[in-house]
Design a protein around this motif. Structure first.
Motif, short mmCIF file in Angstrom:
data_model
loop_
_atom_site.label_atom_id
_atom_site.label_comp_id
_atom_site.label_asym_id
_atom_site.label_seq_id
_atom_site.Cartn_x
_atom_site.Cartn_y
_atom_site.Cartn_z
N VAL A 162 1.13 -1.71 -0.02
CA VAL A 162 -0.01 -0.01 0.31
C VAL A 162 1.05 0.77 -0.24
CG1 VAL A 162 -1.65 1.22 1.67
CG2 VAL A 162 -1.79 -1.40 1.11
N ILE A 163 2.19 1.08 0.94
CA ILE A 163 2.92 2.57 1.01
C ILE A 163 3.58 2.20 0.19
CG2 ILE A 163 2.21 2.88 3.09
CD1 ILE A 163 4.79 1.57 4.71
N ASN A 164 3.51 1.42 -0.79
CA ASN A 164 5.00 0.90 -2.09
C ASN A 164 6.47 1.81 -1.24
OD1 ASN A 164 6.49 1.41 -4.38
ND2 ASN A 164 5.72 3.59 -5.07
N ASN A 165 6.77 0.44 0.17
CA ASN A 165 8.10 0.48 0.72
C ASN A 165 9.01 -0.09 0.04
OD1 ASN A 165 10.34 0.78 2.80
ND2 ASN A 165 9.31 -0.55 3.99
N ALA A 166 9.75 0.96 -0.48
CA ALA A 166 10.87 0.57 -1.15
C ALA A 166 12.24 0.65 -0.17
CB ALA A 166 11.55 2.05 -2.31
N ASP A 167 12.77 -0.13 0.39
CA ASP A 167 13.03 -0.80 1.98
C ASP A 167 13.23 -1.18 2.87
OD1 ASP A 167 16.32 -0.46 1.96
OD2 ASP A 167 16.04 0.95 3.72
N ARG A 168 12.83 -2.82 2.60
CA ARG A 168 11.83 -2.89 3.58
C ARG A 168 13.03 -4.27 3.65
NH1 ARG A 168 9.56 -2.37 7.71
NH2 ARG A 168 7.73 -1.87 6.47
N LYS A 169 13.74 -4.19 4.72
CA LYS A 169 15.23 -4.87 5.51
C LYS A 169 15.06 -5.97 6.85
CE LYS A 169 18.28 -1.68 3.62
NZ LYS A 169 19.61 -0.91 3.82
N GLY A 170 15.50 -6.93 6.61
CA GLY A 170 15.70 -7.70 7.72
C GLY A 170 15.96 -6.59 9.39
N GLY A 171 16.90 -5.96 8.70
CA GLY A 171 17.33 -4.72 10.13
C GLY A 171 15.38 -4.04 10.79
N HIS A 172 14.26 -4.15 9.43
CA HIS A 172 13.36 -2.97 10.00
C HIS A 172 12.37 -3.68 10.67
CE1 HIS A 172 15.38 -0.39 6.42
NE2 HIS A 172 15.83 -0.21 7.35
N LEU A 173 12.26 -5.34 11.12
CA LEU A 173 12.10 -5.92 11.54
C LEU A 173 12.05 -5.94 13.13
CD1 LEU A 173 11.62 -9.21 8.46
CD2 LEU A 173 9.60 -6.93 9.15
N LEU A 174 11.11 -5.79 14.10
CA LEU A 174 11.42 -5.14 15.16
C LEU A 174 10.11 -6.83 15.83
CD1 LEU A 174 11.83 -1.77 15.42
CD2 LEU A 174 13.85 -3.72 15.13
#
Length: 271
Positions: A162-174
């Motif tokens: 939906v938000i067109n995320n251009a940078d979903r990395k593993g370090g962004h998962l908490l």
């Protein structure tokens, strides 16, 4: 950097404390690509830890207008809040010691949380895992990069579309000790062009679950009302129209998006 997370009592919401409390810088998060400061925010005896990213510390990007990343982070929170899935920590736009910036509640990661990403020496993922793709592990060898077949990740994949995320990395998962999962670092979102770049491709092309369809229908309505009005304060009219179009496209297709081939599908580095 770690510090006890203190979420304010129900007499004041976390967002209210972040927006109006006294913001004090305690240190710098040095592995961030843009200026990111670890802070505390306090008001009337209540205190919480948070991250402050001043607009003045944003690194210019060729494909996003300068000085807009903080607003995009807040816009991502507003959309996430509208889903009811609680996937993004409370996030506000406010003035701080180094000027206007994004302020987000600090989330402590559970040290014993189950793995969400893995590299496996196999051609197919085991039950409970989803394949992302092959990764070069050096010396001419490859391994299969996989992510957990986790409902929380699947919901985050829908939000990212939906938000067109251009940078979903593993370090962004908490992942947290209470079983929640938060996604952070949403500065490169809401581009008019398709820039979806993520590690969460495991459901690509599969039908959307019923709860996701229900949430998307709710977002479509909200984008025509209060949510759309709020986003108009944070992103451009063209970006807002593109967000509405992405929601419509997801509902029309009824399935998770697939890599377009026009943009690298996986962020680098992936972590």
């Amino acid at each position: 950097m770690s510090a006890p997370e203190r979420i304010p009592p129900r007499s004041v919401t976390a967002a209210e404390l972040l927006a109006h409390g006294e913001l004090k810088v305690r240190g710098r998060i040095r592995d961030a690509s843009n200026a990111a400061l670890f802070c505390t925010v306090a008001q009337d005896g209540e205190e919480a830890s948070c991250v402050y990213k001043p607009v003045a510390g944003e690194r210019p990007l060729w494909d996003f207008p300068d000085g807009t990343l903080a607003q995009r982070e807040v816009a991502a929170y507003e959309v996430a809040r509208a889903t009811g899935w609680d996937l993004v920590p409370p996030t506000v736009l406010r003035d701080g010691p180094y000027g206007e910036g994004m302020v987000q509640l600090w989330i402590d990661v559970a040290p014993d949380a189950a793995e969400l990403l893995a590299l496996v020496d196999a051609e197919e993922p085991e039950p409970g895992w989803r394949a992302i793709g092959l990764a070069d592990v050096g010396e001419g060898r490859t391994a299969l990069l996989v992510h957990a077949d986790d409902e929380r990740l699947r919901r985050l994949a829908v939000l990212d579309a939906v938000i067109n995320n251009a940078d979903r990395k593993g370090g962004h998962l908490l992942p947290t000790a209470d079983g929640r999962l938060y996604g952070i670092d949403h500065g490169v979102t809401f581009n008019v062009d398709n820039k979806l770049r993520t590690l969460l491709w495991g459901w690509a092309g599969e039908p959307l679950p019923a709860d996701a369809v229900e949430v998307l229908e709710g977002l479509r309505t909200a984008l025509g009302g209060a949510l759309g009005t709020r986003l108009a304060e944070l992103i451009t009219a063209a970006e807002l129209d593109a967000t509405r179009a992405r929601v419509d496209a997801l509902l029309t297709a009824g399935k998770h998006p697939e890599p377009s081939g026009e943009w690298p599908a996986i962020p680098w580095p992936p972590v």
